[in-house]
Each structure stands twice: as structure tokens, then as C-alpha cells.
Scaffold this motif. Sequence first.
Motif, PDB file in Angstrom:
ATOM      1  N   UNK A   1      53.019  50.816  32.028  1.00 36.97           N
ATOM      2  CA  UNK A   1      52.255  50.146  30.867  1.00 36.97           C
ATOM      3  C   UNK A   1      50.962  49.430  31.402  1.00 36.97           C
ATOM      4  N   UNK A   2      50.871  49.045  32.541  1.00 41.25           N
ATOM      5  CA  UNK A   2      49.796  48.442  33.237  1.00 41.25           C
ATOM      6  C   UNK A   2      48.599  49.306  33.257  1.00 41.25           C
ATOM      7  N   UNK A   3      48.949  50.752  33.814  1.00 46.36           N
ATOM      8  CA  UNK A   3      48.147  51.715  34.093  1.00 46.36           C
ATOM      9  C   UNK A   3      47.787  52.350  32.596  1.00 46.36           C
ATOM     10  N   UNK A   4      48.552  52.132  31.631  1.00 49.74           N
ATOM     11  CA  UNK A   4      48.121  52.752  30.402  1.00 49.74           C
ATOM     12  C   UNK A   4      47.282  51.855  29.564  1.00 49.74           C
TER      13      UNK A   4
ATOM     14  N   UNK B   1      40.543  39.455  31.508  1.00 55.08           N
ATOM     15  CA  UNK B   1      42.028  39.705  31.136  1.00 55.08           C
ATOM     16  C   UNK B   1      42.448  40.689  32.310  1.00 55.08           C
ATOM     17  N   UNK B   2      41.748  41.939  32.186  1.00 58.12           N
ATOM     18  CA  UNK B   2      42.082  43.166  32.956  1.00 58.12           C
ATOM     19  C   UNK B   2      41.988  42.748  34.549  1.00 58.12           C
ATOM     20  N   UNK B   3      40.923  42.207  34.907  1.00 57.81           N
ATOM     21  CA  UNK B   3      40.899  41.516  36.422  1.00 57.81           C
ATOM     22  C   UNK B   3      41.969  40.671  36.755  1.00 57.81           C
ATOM     23  N   UNK B   4      42.218  39.827  35.769  1.00 57.95           N
ATOM     24  CA  UNK B   4      43.429  38.823  36.251  1.00 57.95           C
ATOM     25  C   UNK B   4      44.634  39.265  36.078  1.00 57.95           C
ATOM     26  N   UNK B   5      45.009  40.374  35.319  1.00 58.18           N
ATOM     27  CA  UNK B   5      46.361  41.008  35.312  1.00 58.18           C
ATOM     28  C   UNK B   5      46.322  41.919  36.824  1.00 58.18           C
ATOM     29  N   UNK B   6      45.371  42.585  37.082  1.00 55.63           N
ATOM     30  CA  UNK B   6      45.359  43.213  38.299  1.00 55.63           C
ATOM     31  C   UNK B   6      45.591  42.410  39.639  1.00 55.63           C
ATOM     32  N   UNK B   7      44.750  41.215  39.472  1.00 55.09           N
ATOM     33  CA  UNK B   7      45.063  40.046  40.731  1.00 55.09           C
ATOM     34  C   UNK B   7      46.269  39.632  40.418  1.00 55.09           C
ATOM     35  N   UNK B   8      47.056  39.501  39.614  1.00 51.04           N
ATOM     36  CA  UNK B   8      48.294  38.830  39.396  1.00 51.04           C
ATOM     37  C   UNK B   8      49.229  40.107  39.673  1.00 51.04           C
ATOM     38  N   UNK B   9      49.212  41.459  39.785  1.00 51.48           N
ATOM     39  CA  UNK B   9      49.840  42.504  40.350  1.00 51.48           C
ATOM     40  C   UNK B   9      49.607  42.559  41.793  1.00 51.48           C
TER      41      UNK B   9
ATOM     42  N   UNK C   1      47.040  43.799  43.136  1.00 53.78           N
ATOM     43  CA  UNK C   1      46.286  44.967  43.221  1.00 53.78           C
ATOM     44  C   UNK C   1      44.558  44.766  43.501  1.00 53.78           C
ATOM     45  N   UNK C   2      44.183  43.566  43.096  1.00 53.65           N
ATOM     46  CA  UNK C   2      42.646  43.211  43.136  1.00 53.65           C
ATOM     47  C   UNK C   2      42.656  41.656  43.547  1.00 53.65           C
ATOM     48  N   UNK C   3      41.844  41.493  44.742  1.00 51.71           N
ATOM     49  CA  UNK C   3      41.293  40.087  45.353  1.00 51.71           C
ATOM     50  C   UNK C   3      40.076  39.765  44.687  1.00 51.71           C
ATOM     51  N   UNK C   4      40.256  38.245  44.398  1.00 56.66           N
ATOM     52  CA  UNK C   4      38.987  37.760  43.707  1.00 56.66           C
ATOM     53  C   UNK C   4      38.625  36.695  44.986  1.00 56.66           C
ATOM     54  N   UNK C   5      37.384  36.827  45.188  1.00 58.94           N
ATOM     55  CA  UNK C   5      36.474  36.252  46.262  1.00 58.94           C
ATOM     56  C   UNK C   5      35.515  35.094  45.695  1.00 58.94           C
ATOM     57  N   UNK C   6      35.503  34.090  45.672  1.00 61.19           N
ATOM     58  CA  UNK C   6      34.408  33.210  45.096  1.00 61.19           C
ATOM     59  C   UNK C   6      33.510  32.710  46.221  1.00 61.19           C
ATOM     60  N   UNK C   7      32.153  32.883  46.048  1.00 63.07           N
ATOM     61  CA  UNK C   7      31.384  32.337  46.732  1.00 63.07           C
ATOM     62  C   UNK C   7      30.406  31.067  46.508  1.00 63.07           C
ATOM     63  N   UNK C   8      30.388  30.220  47.340  1.00 63.07           N
ATOM     64  CA  UNK C   8      29.748  28.855  47.103  1.00 63.07           C
ATOM     65  C   UNK C   8      28.076  28.966  46.732  1.00 63.07           C
ATOM     66  N   UNK C   9      27.922  29.720  45.832  1.00 60.96           N
ATOM     67  CA  UNK C   9      26.469  29.682  45.690  1.00 60.96           C
ATOM     68  C   UNK C   9      26.172  28.873  44.152  1.00 60.96           C
ATOM     69  N   UNK C  10      25.147  28.771  43.837  1.00 59.40           N
ATOM     70  CA  UNK C  10      24.726  28.194  42.329  1.00 59.40           C
ATOM     71  C   UNK C  10      24.149  29.201  41.575  1.00 59.40           C
TER      72      UNK C  10
ATOM     73  N   UNK D   1      35.119  41.173  43.142  1.00 59.31           N
ATOM     74  CA  UNK D   1      36.453  41.632  43.091  1.00 59.31           C
ATOM     75  C   UNK D   1      36.647  42.789  43.920  1.00 59.31           C
ATOM     76  N   UNK D   2      37.743  42.952  44.675  1.00 59.12           N
ATOM     77  CA  UNK D   2      37.713  44.264  45.633  1.00 59.12           C
ATOM     78  C   UNK D   2      39.466  44.508  45.483  1.00 59.12           C
ATOM     79  N   UNK D   3      39.629  45.855  45.927  1.00 66.87           N
ATOM     80  CA  UNK D   3      40.856  46.170  45.757  1.00 66.87           C
ATOM     81  C   UNK D   3      41.778  45.555  47.162  1.00 66.87           C
TER      82      UNK D   3
END
Length: 136
Positions: free
Chosen positions: A47-50, A85-93, A95-104, A110-112
Motif C-alpha cells: 500500500x505504501x509503495x502504491x 505527508x509522503x516524507x513523514x510516512x517514509x520517515x515513520x517506516x 526508510x528516510x531520515x530527516x536532518x535539521x540544520x541550525x540555519x536561519x 532528507x536521505x534514505x
Amino acid sequence: MSDGNTGVPHPDAHPNAHMVAAAVRGRLPGRVPTADYEACPVTHTVRMLGDKWTLLVLMLLAERAHRFNELHRRVDGISQRMLTRTLRALEDDGLVARTVFPTVPPGVEYELTERGRELLVPLSALADWVVRDRAA
């Protein structure tokens, strides 16, 4: 227990691993309970891949890490909300990592994950099969 060819699922396996193993062997029960189908990890993954955007986002992230706006520019027709939403779902599964950089303003990349890169192997095999099947 072994997770070899004993027919006994690994103790850490998903509770419905027996259903997946039975399906692969071609021996599903005569009637598959809805709850078992819904709880099946394969059902969730298919379902996720679909989803309309998931495969494309995965393929772009397979190239390299991307910032959010860069992904948004590369995926024609996706709204910011749907990309989020897509990135959050991939992150929840996982499959994807989210990195926040301390910039303004804060930069987000996002990366696998390793798990996401492992998924590329069966996806590639599926893509090869589709191409061969279409050519036949």
C-alpha cells in the motif's frame, strides 16, 4: 529458532509472518481473515509503495540527499502538503531520515536510511521484471 527452511518463523518475526510464508509457498488457507490481511506487513508495504508519490520520492533520494524545496521542485505536480505527508510516512517506516540544520531559516535534508537503501534491491528487481514483461 532458525529462520531457514524449517517452516518455523523466526521468534522476532511479525505475528503474521506465517501468512507471508504461506503465501510465498502458495499455500494460503482457504479463507484469509480480514484482520490477518490488514495486519500483514506485506499489505502495509505494498500500500505504501502504491501511493502516487512514494516511489518517485524514493528514487530521487536514491540519487543523494535532498532538501525539501529541492524535492518539491523535482516532483512535478506534488503539493507541499503531499510531499510533507509522503516524507513523514517514509520517515515513520524507517526508510528516510530527516536532518535539521541550525540555519536561519532552518534547513531540512532528507536521505534514505540503510533500511531505505535495502528496499532499493527488491524495487530494482521488480522494475527489471516489469521491463522484461512489457518487452515480451
